[in-house]
Design a protein around this motif. Structure first.
Motif, PDB file in Angstrom:
ATOM      1  N   SER A 184       0.944  -1.321  -0.252  1.00 38.10           N
ATOM      2  CA  SER A 184      -0.095   0.000  -0.053  1.00 38.10           C
ATOM      3  C   SER A 184       0.930   1.158  -0.045  1.00 38.10           C
ATOM      4  N   GLU A 185       1.880   1.367   0.801  1.00 45.94           N
ATOM      5  CA  GLU A 185       2.938   2.360   0.951  1.00 45.94           C
ATOM      6  C   GLU A 185       3.576   2.893  -0.183  1.00 45.94           C
ATOM      7  N   GLN A 186       3.738   1.883  -1.030  1.00 48.88           N
ATOM      8  CA  GLN A 186       4.630   2.047  -2.535  1.00 48.88           C
ATOM      9  C   GLN A 186       3.733   1.911  -3.675  1.00 48.88           C
ATOM     10  N   LEU A 187       2.335   1.730  -3.506  1.00 47.31           N
ATOM     11  CA  LEU A 187       1.521   1.682  -4.826  1.00 47.31           C
ATOM     12  C   LEU A 187       1.817   2.805  -5.653  1.00 47.31           C
ATOM     13  N   LEU A 188       1.596   4.116  -5.177  1.00 45.80           N
ATOM     14  CA  LEU A 188       1.531   5.458  -5.989  1.00 45.80           C
ATOM     15  C   LEU A 188       2.956   5.568  -6.616  1.00 45.80           C
ATOM     16  N   SER A 189       4.050   5.485  -5.542  1.00 46.82           N
ATOM     17  CA  SER A 189       5.194   5.530  -6.238  1.00 46.82           C
ATOM     18  C   SER A 189       5.580   4.636  -7.388  1.00 46.82           C
ATOM     19  N   GLU A 190       5.602   3.262  -7.218  1.00 49.43           N
ATOM     20  CA  GLU A 190       5.643   2.378  -8.228  1.00 49.43           C
ATOM     21  C   GLU A 190       4.726   2.745  -9.619  1.00 49.43           C
ATOM     22  N   THR A 191       3.681   3.176  -9.373  1.00 49.87           N
ATOM     23  CA  THR A 191       2.675   3.689 -10.541  1.00 49.87           C
ATOM     24  C   THR A 191       3.528   4.542 -11.093  1.00 49.87           C
ATOM     25  N   ILE A 192       4.063   5.711 -10.386  1.00 47.85           N
ATOM     26  CA  ILE A 192       4.510   6.893 -11.049  1.00 47.85           C
ATOM     27  C   ILE A 192       5.826   6.215 -11.755  1.00 47.85           C
ATOM     28  N   GLU A 193       6.611   5.433 -11.142  1.00 46.44           N
ATOM     29  CA  GLU A 193       7.764   4.980 -11.575  1.00 46.44           C
ATOM     30  C   GLU A 193       7.559   4.310 -13.109  1.00 46.44           C
ATOM     31  N   ILE A 194       6.333   3.555 -13.277  1.00 46.09           N
ATOM     32  CA  ILE A 194       5.985   2.885 -14.313  1.00 46.09           C
ATOM     33  C   ILE A 194       5.734   4.095 -15.596  1.00 46.09           C
ATOM     34  N   ALA A 195       4.957   5.045 -15.202  1.00 37.71           N
ATOM     35  CA  ALA A 195       4.590   6.288 -16.026  1.00 37.71           C
ATOM     36  C   ALA A 195       5.939   6.739 -16.443  1.00 37.71           C
ATOM     37  N   GLU A 196       6.968   7.091 -15.615  1.00 39.57           N
ATOM     38  CA  GLU A 196       8.144   7.723 -15.983  1.00 39.57           C
ATOM     39  C   GLU A 196       8.701   6.831 -17.037  1.00 39.57           C
ATOM     40  N   LYS A 197       8.684   5.567 -17.032  1.00 42.95           N
ATOM     41  CA  LYS A 197       9.575   4.806 -18.104  1.00 42.95           C
ATOM     42  C   LYS A 197       8.597   4.893 -19.280  1.00 42.95           C
ATOM     43  N   LEU A 198       7.368   4.824 -19.385  1.00 37.83           N
ATOM     44  CA  LEU A 198       6.373   4.865 -20.536  1.00 37.83           C
ATOM     45  C   LEU A 198       6.746   6.393 -21.121  1.00 37.83           C
ATOM     46  N   GLU A 199       6.950   7.383 -20.191  1.00 37.14           N
ATOM     47  CA  GLU A 199       7.218   8.736 -20.896  1.00 37.14           C
ATOM     48  C   GLU A 199       8.484   8.805 -21.667  1.00 37.14           C
ATOM     49  N   LYS A 200       9.214   8.111 -21.330  1.00 41.44           N
ATOM     50  CA  LYS A 200      10.721   7.853 -22.150  1.00 41.44           C
ATOM     51  C   LYS A 200      10.643   7.222 -23.289  1.00 41.44           C
ATOM     52  N   LYS A 201       9.344   6.491 -23.652  1.00 41.76           N
ATOM     53  CA  LYS A 201       9.432   5.723 -24.890  1.00 41.76           C
ATOM     54  C   LYS A 201       8.999   6.704 -25.918  1.00 41.76           C
ATOM     55  N   ALA A 202       8.812   5.987 -27.248  1.00 41.02           N
ATOM     56  CA  ALA A 202       8.442   6.822 -28.407  1.00 41.02           C
ATOM     57  C   ALA A 202       6.794   6.869 -28.158  1.00 41.02           C
ATOM     58  N   THR A 203       6.356   8.182 -27.470  1.00 42.45           N
ATOM     59  CA  THR A 203       4.791   8.118 -27.124  1.00 42.45           C
ATOM     60  C   THR A 203       4.107   8.175 -28.248  1.00 42.45           C
ATOM     61  N   ALA A 204       4.402   8.605 -29.507  1.00 39.52           N
ATOM     62  CA  ALA A 204       3.620   8.838 -30.500  1.00 39.52           C
ATOM     63  C   ALA A 204       3.215   7.363 -31.152  1.00 39.52           C
ATOM     64  N   ALA A 205       4.427   6.594 -31.132  1.00 39.22           N
ATOM     65  CA  ALA A 205       4.160   5.129 -31.589  1.00 39.22           C
ATOM     66  C   ALA A 205       3.314   4.240 -30.534  1.00 39.22           C
ATOM     67  N   MET A 206       3.599   4.661 -29.161  1.00 37.67           N
ATOM     68  CA  MET A 206       2.722   3.765 -28.331  1.00 37.67           C
ATOM     69  C   MET A 206       1.322   4.266 -28.410  1.00 37.67           C
ATOM     70  N   GLY A 207       1.161   5.498 -28.505  1.00 35.65           N
ATOM     71  CA  GLY A 207      -0.091   5.802 -28.735  1.00 35.65           C
ATOM     72  C   GLY A 207      -1.005   5.381 -29.839  1.00 35.65           C
TER      73      GLY A 207
END
Length: 259
Positions: A184-207
């Motif tokens: 529970s304590e790490q849920l949001l931080s780990e979710t944000i960590e995944i979001a930050e990984k996604l943001e570094k990808k080719a977002t247009a291609a991913m979309g």
């Protein structure tokens, strides 16, 4: 004007959206659905936002539909309620930005279904999922009958939808509903960590990948949504629905008669 039903917080290129009706366990009342749709449309138009996180304020994600409002609903109103939510569901699928559900407690009924519209699902260890519709004499809505079989297969979906029993976060992960289970304590931080990984990808291609895949896999979704609204319309007229809602508020087991 009262408090917003969707709380918005921007962290870098991530937009965090919180369902904000904790006194009703984040029940998906109509105002909340409309605010969530607007928040997604705003995020879609903001080029700085690369990823969206959806979570619940308070101790749970969402208890699902607002049974208090449904208690006196007539069939025509009930059908229109579902139809008015179709733009929200379709927007979650169409937006060319990944949506991550951070399930921080109970995800019941339409709250469970809402998570299935997201691209990733992370759950806290104390989270649980329940297709609770059958327990109040209704059919699954918010497209659960489309997405749940796609994830776990027909037989497992039947079990979840017909029995209406709780599934722990660990079991939801085991059968393929949840991507990851974290504390529970790490849920949001780990979710944000995944979001930050996604943001570094080719977002247009991913979309574009998301858009094409959803259009390919969900060709019959609009037809299912209309059938869902018609089916729920019929259920609203049954004695079982009236008994199910009354039993829910009286905190007792319902006595269904099949009528």
């Amino acid at each position: 004007m009262g408090n917003p039903f969707i709380l918005k917080e921007k962290q870098g290129s991530t937009q965090i959206l919180r369902l904000n009706y904790p006194e009703a366990k984040n029940a998906l009342i109509m105002d909340m659905r409309l605010e969530l749709l607007q928040a997604l449309e705003d995020a879609e138009q903001d080029d700085d936002i690369k990823c969206i996180i959806l979570t619940g304020e308070g101790k749970g994600f969402s208890a699902g539909g607002d049974l208090a409002a449904l208690k006196e609903v007539n069939p025509l109103e009930g059908r229109k309620r579902l139809q008015s939510s179709h733009p929200l569901m379709l927007k979650m699928l169409d937006i060319e930005k990944p949506i991550i559900a951070a399930v921080n407690g109970a995800a019941a009924g339409a709250g469970f279904s809402l998570t299935l519209l997201c691209d990733f699902i992370l759950a806290s260890e104390d989270a649980f999922f329940v297709q609770s519709f059958v327990n109040v004499g209704l059919i699954p809505d918010f497209a659960a009958m489309h997405f749940l079989p796609m994830l776990v297969g027909r037989q497992r979906s039947n079990e979840l939808m017909f029995l209406g029993e709780r599934v722990s976060a660990e079991d939801a992960h085991r059968i393929g509903i949840v991507n990851r289970v974290v504390s529970s304590e790490q849920l949001l931080s780990e979710t944000i960590e995944i979001a930050e990984k996604l943001e570094k990808k080719a977002t247009a291609a991913m979309g574009m990948t998301k858009k094409i895949m959803n259009e390919h896999l969900n060709k019959d979704l609009k037809n299912l949504l209309e059938m869902e609204a018609q089916g729920q319309d019929i259920c609203f007229q049954t004695e079982d629905f009236k008994e199910g809602v009354q039993a829910f508020f009286e905190k007792r087991a319902p006595q269904f008669t099949g009528r």
